[in-house]
Motif scaffolding. Structure first.
Motif, PDB file in Angstrom:
ATOM      1  N   LEU A   1       0.837  -1.194   0.000  1.00 26.07           N
ATOM      2  CA  LEU A   1       0.000   0.000   0.000  1.00 26.07           C
ATOM      3  C   LEU A   1       0.874   1.247   0.000  1.00 26.07           C
ATOM      4  O   LEU A   1       0.606   2.205   0.683  1.00 26.07           O
ATOM      5  N   GLU A   2       1.936   1.226  -0.779  1.00 31.54           N
ATOM      6  CA  GLU A   2       2.864   2.343  -0.815  1.00 31.54           C
ATOM      7  C   GLU A   2       2.214   3.530  -1.511  1.00 31.54           C
ATOM      8  O   GLU A   2       1.682   3.417  -2.605  1.00 31.54           O
TER       9      GLU A   2
ATOM     10  N   TRP B   1       4.030   9.402  -2.592  1.00 34.03           N
ATOM     11  CA  TRP B   1       4.999  10.350  -2.055  1.00 34.03           C
ATOM     12  C   TRP B   1       6.025   9.723  -1.116  1.00 34.03           C
ATOM     13  O   TRP B   1       6.899  10.421  -0.618  1.00 34.03           O
ATOM     14  N   VAL B   2       5.967   8.422  -0.861  1.00 34.67           N
ATOM     15  CA  VAL B   2       6.856   7.819   0.136  1.00 34.67           C
ATOM     16  C   VAL B   2       8.330   7.995  -0.231  1.00 34.67           C
ATOM     17  O   VAL B   2       9.152   8.330   0.620  1.00 34.67           O
ATOM     18  N   GLY B   3       8.684   7.812  -1.477  1.00 35.40           N
ATOM     19  CA  GLY B   3      10.073   7.988  -1.889  1.00 35.40           C
ATOM     20  C   GLY B   3      10.506   9.440  -1.889  1.00 35.40           C
ATOM     21  O   GLY B   3      11.688   9.748  -1.755  1.00 35.40           O
TER      22      GLY B   3
END
Length: 199
Positions: free
Chosen positions: A58-59, A62-64
């Motif tokens: 569920l990435e 904007w995580v990176g």
């Protein structure tokens, strides 16, 4: 659990409408007679329970963009901004703290996260300068979500990935720092000067 059991067996129709991970977890459970008892096929352990129950893949987009290996404080601050969990004046007012709500960056509007990091004229000058230095085009944004979309475009390209991450996390952190300096120390720093500190 009763919704998933029919006649002492798992109800396949109900399980089909449930997420795949949850179905796999249920299939590992044996239905025993009596009141809501559960028996694990494999030896029970907290790690096994966590692995069976947690959601995967569920990435968010904007995580990176947020997680900068060099500065965890900046990364965590970026995540808090995205989740609107920073202690801005409107956030404090919603929790019952009586304060005058004004933006300490421009002294014209109320302080909301969307205003402070996107709509404020001083913030806009910082974003404009940074995007111009990088050779990127910047369109006027009206909220954190729009800002993330602008940065995500540059984060997708391998050549600008590190630059986008660095500018995003550093800028959010230093804009908050500038706001706190104005609020607590009455220290005024111009937008161009702050943008040069970030870059």
């Amino acid at each position: 659990m009763r919704e998933f059991i029919k006649d002492g067996q798992w109800d396949e129709d109900t399980l089909r409408n449930t997420t795949k991970d949850l179905v796999q977890l249920f299939r590992k459970l044996l239905i025993a007679g009596g009141e809501d008892s559960v028996q694990w096929i494999t030896p029970f352990g907290f790690n096994a329970a966590w692995e069976a129950a947690r959601l995967r893949n569920l990435e968010v987009e904007w995580v990176g963009l947020c997680w900068n290996r060099g500065r965890p404080r900046w990364s965590m601050h970026s995540v808090l901004v995205i989740h609107k969990a920073i202690l801005s004046l409107d956030f404090l007012q919603k929790r019952g703290v009586a304060l005058a709500n004004r933006c300490y960056l421009c002294y014209t509007d109320g302080e909301t996260l969307d205003h402070m990091f996107c709509d404020c004229d001083n913030t806009w000058q910082v974003w404009s300068f940074l995007f111009e230095v990088c050779g990127w085009t910047l369109q006027r944004v009206h909220g954190i979500t729009d800002l993330i979309e602008q940065f995500t475009q540059h984060f997708q390209r391998q050549t600008t990935k590190k630059m986008a991450r660095m500018i995003f996390t550093t800028s959010l952190y230093f804009l908050w720092w500038k706001r706190n300096n104005r609020l607590h120390d009455k220290c005024v720093r111009e937008a161009k000067e702050l943008a040069k500190c970030i870059f």
